[in-house]
Write a protein that holds these residues in place. Structure first.
Motif, PDB file in Angstrom:
ATOM      1  N   ASN A 123       0.812  -1.219   0.000  1.00  0.00           N
ATOM      2  CA  ASN A 123       0.000   0.000   0.000  1.00  0.00           C
ATOM      3  C   ASN A 123       0.849   1.274   0.000  1.00  0.00           C
ATOM      4  O   ASN A 123       0.336   2.361  -0.229  1.00  0.00           O
ATOM      5  CB  ASN A 123      -0.941   0.008   1.211  1.00  0.00           C
ATOM      6  N   ARG A 232      -2.946  -5.884   1.584  1.00  0.00           N
ATOM      7  CA  ARG A 232      -2.919  -5.219   0.279  1.00  0.00           C
ATOM      8  C   ARG A 232      -4.303  -4.668  -0.052  1.00  0.00           C
ATOM      9  O   ARG A 232      -5.298  -5.356   0.089  1.00  0.00           O
ATOM     10  CB  ARG A 232      -2.464  -6.202  -0.794  1.00  0.00           C
ATOM     11  N   ARG A 237      -3.577   0.909  -4.025  1.00  0.00           N
ATOM     12  CA  ARG A 237      -2.922   0.663  -5.306  1.00  0.00           C
ATOM     13  C   ARG A 237      -3.371   1.685  -6.341  1.00  0.00           C
ATOM     14  O   ARG A 237      -2.564   2.233  -7.101  1.00  0.00           O
ATOM     15  CB  ARG A 237      -3.290  -0.752  -5.778  1.00  0.00           C
ATOM     16  N   GLU A 241      -1.049   4.532  -8.212  1.00  0.00           N
ATOM     17  CA  GLU A 241      -0.979   4.547  -9.668  1.00  0.00           C
ATOM     18  C   GLU A 241      -1.363   5.912 -10.245  1.00  0.00           C
ATOM     19  O   GLU A 241      -0.914   6.282 -11.334  1.00  0.00           O
ATOM     20  CB  GLU A 241      -1.879   3.459 -10.240  1.00  0.00           C
TER      21      GLU A 241
END
Length: 258
Positions: A123, A232, A237, A241
């Motif tokens: 993370n 996770r 994420r 990104e």
């Protein structure tokens, strides 16, 4: 607790010493509680009481399970939004300071790796390829970009100068001579603050910059929700990104200009 927690503790000790003039004991009022990183970070710190010290102490409840900046929820950390970190302190010896000069001065330290054994590590991972692209852009601008290499470290970026370190204190002694730190929220970002080094810190959507960030740094989040998930997380994420290389590059250039 990690090395970052110990550096947060030194900030608490500094503040408490300034107010009350007593050595600070981290524990539960009668029992000093340290972990495996404590001695290395607290070494030579005149504000921190060592185990066995018994007199004239100011007790601060900061140890595993009692960190102040968070509490445990259902599968996640709940952040204390009232918490603010003061830059910590690390007391290097003359020999450590001298050894830290072996890498020169004015370079940029990039750390693309996160602590792999933690379930939440993913993370905080911006992505190795993004760090690689950033390093190449900074090198193209004429900057000396380095990465620390040690036995428990991860992959090394291409084109950067590799500096072997023997311990966290050794890394900090080198970092002290740098012009900028770039990496995730964690031990090295707390270390950079402790030695007065500017930084660009990738927070993403896991932990709020207002809680463990420093004014000395450019703290990049990309979200107004910070999940604190133990495992996770798709949200984290997605947030990481969404942070582009150019955003971090421009923040680095601004910090380098001072």
């Amino acid at each position: 607790m990690g090395i970052g927690d110990q550096l947060i503790a030194t900030g608490l000790a500094k503040d408490a010493w300034t107010k009350r003039g007593k050595k600070i004991a981290f524990g539960d009022r009668g029992r000093i509680i340290w972990d495996k990183h404590s001695e290395e970070v607290f070494r030579n710190n005149p504000n921190v009481a060592y185990p066995g010290t018994a007199k004239n102490l100011e007790w601060v409840e900061f140890y595993k399970g009692h960190r102040g900046y968070n509490s445990q929820g259902d599968g996640r950390w709940i952040w204390n939004m009232e918490w603010r970190c003061s830059p910590g302190e690390i007391y290097l010896t003359h020999g450590e300071v001298a050894a830290g000069r072996r890498a020169g001065k004015g370079f940029i330290v990039i750390e693309p790796n996160v602590v792999a054994w933690k379930g939440s590590a993913a993370n905080k991972d911006w992505g190795f390829s993004k760090y690689q692209e950033l390093a190449k852009k900074l090198i193209a601008d004429g900057h000396d970009v380095v990465q620390f290499a040690h036995e428990k470290g991860g992959p090394i970026l291409e084109c950067v100068r590799r500096i072997k370190t023997s311990s966290f204190r050794d890394a900090i002694s080198i970092l002290k001579n740098s012009s900028l730190y770039v990496g995730a929220e964690g031990g090295l970002h707390h270390g950079a603050a402790a030695v007065g080094v500017r930084g660009v810190v990738l927070f993403g959507g896991w932990i709020p910059p207002s809680v463990t960030g420093y004014d000395l740094h450019s703290n990049i989040a990309g979200s107004d929700r910070f999940c604190g998930s133990f495992s996770r997380c798709d949200h984290c994420r997605s947030v990481m990104e969404s942070i582009g290389v150019d955003t971090v590059y421009q923040a680095a250039k601004e910090r380098l200009r001072g």
